[in-house]
Design an enzyme around this catalytic site. Structure first.
Site, PDB file in Angstrom:
ATOM      1  N   GLU A 189       4.392  -0.327  -3.593  1.00 57.87           N
ATOM      2  CA  GLU A 189       3.122  -1.067  -3.635  1.00 57.87           C
ATOM      3  C   GLU A 189       2.230  -0.448  -4.701  1.00 57.87           C
ATOM      4  O   GLU A 189       2.012   0.766  -4.703  1.00 57.87           O
ATOM      5  CB  GLU A 189       2.392  -0.952  -2.293  1.00 57.87           C
ATOM      6  CG  GLU A 189       2.971  -1.780  -1.185  1.00 57.87           C
ATOM      7  CD  GLU A 189       2.122  -1.644   0.079  1.00 57.87           C
ATOM      8  OE1 GLU A 189       0.909  -1.358  -0.025  1.00 57.87           O
ATOM      9  OE2 GLU A 189       2.683  -1.793   1.164  1.00 57.87           O
ATOM     10  N   GLU A 211      -9.868   0.199   2.675  1.00 58.82           N
ATOM     11  CA  GLU A 211      -9.419   1.546   2.347  1.00 58.82           C
ATOM     12  C   GLU A 211     -10.359   2.631   2.862  1.00 58.82           C
ATOM     13  O   GLU A 211     -11.573   2.471   2.864  1.00 58.82           O
ATOM     14  CB  GLU A 211      -9.273   1.721   0.827  1.00 58.82           C
ATOM     15  CG  GLU A 211      -8.545   0.607   0.107  1.00 58.82           C
ATOM     16  CD  GLU A 211      -7.102   0.385   0.564  1.00 58.82           C
ATOM     17  OE1 GLU A 211      -6.604   1.160   1.407  1.00 58.82           O
ATOM     18  OE2 GLU A 211      -6.483  -0.585   0.097  1.00 58.82           O
TER      19      GLU A 211
END
Length: 257
Positions: free
Chosen positions: A44, A55
């Site tokens: 990824e 995040e």
């Protein structure tokens, strides 16, 4: 069979995440083929973004470093083209819906396909809104990966039956980041998916140790690790290739045992 499906047909998949451009794109270009060589089955690549809402602090800081080093989406496409000359490891972009819209969806998908991207993961796009991107995915042969969270419960079957590639199972609530314990009943979450559709399930968010990876791989078809790898990149900077690859080898061996 797509390259993504092929990954899971070979056994348990180890899927590392890196923030593209951290510490710079030259390191990313070196790191991706090296990780593939070390045992990464699918990689990824996070497209750095100034507001990465899914995040935790580790990846937020990596995004800031990548942006500060001059990483742009166009430069990333060029980097991936060069990476593709060195490895055919399946690659997934992880990004947010806003950067795709701002770049222009048609242009984004055309360029992603041209440089050899296999899949797209968009954590802030609800499943119900995937029609915004699906036509482009179909047109350019890129698989749109769906996410399910522990809170998805009654939606899991709906999401699973409309999914492709693999299901990204979020192991814990909240944002990404290393966790000392993962308490979600992963087995139950995955069995809900498999009842709806025979599709590979990979678990991410919070996994960092060999023990966690081994435990998760008992239930899942793949294990995704991001923050722990991004921490290594933060620590070693441009010298991160070797320590990251050592970690990839360890984790791959933990889930293959």
């Amino acid at each position: 069979m797509s390259r993504i499906s092929e990954v899971f047909s070979k056994g348990k998949a180890f899927i590392p995440f890196i923030t593209a451009g951290d510490p710079d794109l030259a390191t990313t270009e070196e790191l991706v083929p090296a990780m593939a060589e070390a045992g990464a089955d699918l990689i990824e690549l996070g497209i750095p973004f100034s507001d990465p809402i899914a995040e935790g602090i580790v990846i937020q800081e990596a995004d800031m470093r990548a942006l500060a080093s001059g990483t742009t989406t166009d430069k990333l496409f060029e980097t991936v083209k060069r990476i593709r000359k060195k490895t055919d490891v399946p690659l997934a972009f992880m990004t947010y819906i806003n950067p795709v819209f701002v770049y222009g969806s048609e242009r984004f998908f055309k360029n992603a396909a041209d440089c050899g991207i296999d899949a797209l993961i968009v954590p802030d796009m609800p499943f119900e809104e995937r029609a915004e991107l699906l036509p482009y995915c179909r047109k350019y042969g890129i698989e749109l990966i769906s996410l399910i969270a522990p809170t998805s419960r009654e939606r899991i079957r709906t999401i699973a039956s409309g999914s492709e590639g693999f299901i990204y199972c979020v192991s814990s609530m909240g944002v990404t980041g290393v966790r000392s314990e993962i308490n979600t009943d992963i087995g139950e979450m995955i069995s809900f998916v498999k009842e709806a559709k025979d599709i590979p399930c990979a678990i991410g968010f919070g996994i960092s140790t060999k023990e966690q990876a081994r435990e998760m791989s008992k239930h899942a078809d793949g294990v995704i690790v991001g923050s722990a790898i991004v921490k290594i990149a933060a620590k070693y900077g441009k010298d991160c290739v070797e320590p990251v690859c050592d970690y990839v080898r360890e984790m791959k061996s933990a889930i293959s045992g």
